[in-house]
Design a protein around this motif. Sequence first.
Motif, PDB file in Angstrom:
ATOM      1  N   LEU A  74       0.805  -1.188  -0.011  1.00  0.00           N
ATOM      2  CA  LEU A  74       0.056   0.025  -0.070  1.00  0.00           C
ATOM      3  C   LEU A  74       0.701   1.231   0.176  1.00  0.00           C
ATOM      4  O   LEU A  74       0.664   2.393  -0.843  1.00  0.00           O
ATOM      5  CB  LEU A  74      -0.671  -0.063   1.167  1.00  0.00           C
ATOM      6  CG  LEU A  74      -1.929   1.075   1.228  1.00  0.00           C
ATOM      7  CD1 LEU A  74      -3.013   1.060   0.244  1.00  0.00           C
ATOM      8  CD2 LEU A  74      -2.639   1.049   2.742  1.00  0.00           C
ATOM      9  N   PRO A 110      -3.974  -4.055  -2.024  1.00  0.00           N
ATOM     10  CA  PRO A 110      -5.019  -3.017  -2.620  1.00  0.00           C
ATOM     11  C   PRO A 110      -5.573  -3.228  -3.830  1.00  0.00           C
ATOM     12  O   PRO A 110      -4.936  -4.287  -4.547  1.00  0.00           O
ATOM     13  CB  PRO A 110      -3.809  -1.904  -2.629  1.00  0.00           C
ATOM     14  CG  PRO A 110      -2.678  -2.412  -1.581  1.00  0.00           C
ATOM     15  CD  PRO A 110      -2.779  -3.943  -1.619  1.00  0.00           C
ATOM     16  N   ASP A 111      -6.270  -2.563  -4.373  1.00  0.00           N
ATOM     17  CA  ASP A 111      -6.894  -2.528  -5.739  1.00  0.00           C
ATOM     18  C   ASP A 111      -5.948  -2.350  -6.534  1.00  0.00           C
ATOM     19  O   ASP A 111      -4.927  -1.516  -6.407  1.00  0.00           O
ATOM     20  CB  ASP A 111      -8.193  -1.549  -5.839  1.00  0.00           C
ATOM     21  CG  ASP A 111      -9.492  -1.908  -5.114  1.00  0.00           C
ATOM     22  OD1 ASP A 111      -9.498  -3.217  -4.820  1.00  0.00           O
ATOM     23  OD2 ASP A 111     -10.146  -0.876  -4.756  1.00  0.00           O
TER      24      ASP A 111
END
Length: 313
Positions: A74, A110-111
């Motif tokens: 992230l 995370p995306d």
Amino acid sequence: SALHHCHRCLQMAASFPSHADLLVLDCGSGGTRVWRQLGEGAVQRVNWPEGRAPVLSAALRTPEGRDTFAQGILQLGCCCFIGATAGLRHALDVGDLTSEDLSAMIALLPDGCELKILTPLEEARYELQAMRSHCEPSDGMVSMGGKSMQIACGDALYSLPFSMHLGVVLLHDDVVGGSGGGSGAWTAKVDHCLCEYERLVAQERERQSFKLEGTFVCVTDTLILAGELGVLDRYLSAAELVDVLARRARDMTESQTDEEFVHAARVLLMQAVISGLFSEARFIFRSDVNISWPAGYFSTQCRQGMTNSNASL
């Protein structure tokens, strides 16, 4: 050429933001390395946000480890392709990790981030793609990692499911040669390690249809070994290379440090592989060819981006 495709891909970054902004994580048995593409076939190491990046196969074992790894991703602040190689493959094969551990890690990412376990031949294909950006199209490849080796000849790709780590374990084994030390005990361990590598090479020779001839560019960890042997940037026949390795094996004294054990294992591994799989071949350890599978992955993404762009026109 692959270099031309990559250059055009960077020029069209606005059309392919997921490629231009992508980071690739090489999660191997010895550590995690983060890379970004610079263009012209080049890649650059990126620092992990805090300290040294965790080894993925170790991080996956606990919820705390998975959370720490995900937080690091992230903080990198980019889309990431996380490629796991032989270290994670081995941990899953022997039951040190489960598919549930892997799923729990994926759920925390995370995306825009993808975690994939590369097959041995995918790893070989990416390494070969990167190597051929610097070498002749007809050149073969020999690549060494911590837990596997990759070999390419023409369009044929091969993988050996063992590498340096096995030798380090065998050379530490006090069951062979006894725990009392001394030159006799060390010689017994060296002989046992070489015999085990030779047995595994013979086993793979029966399992895979190796057709290995021509010139082979030796890359990745083989370059470390070549520097220690003093054979960088020299062409060597298979017989000459085996002779260099055999003489070093005979001269090795008992290892005391981790680095010495790694060196000894690499010597014995290469001796068994070259003598067991190659006959009519020559080898070059080029100091100017420092490749990794992430470089080949970036190049492949560029090619795919160009194909998609042309198809949409």
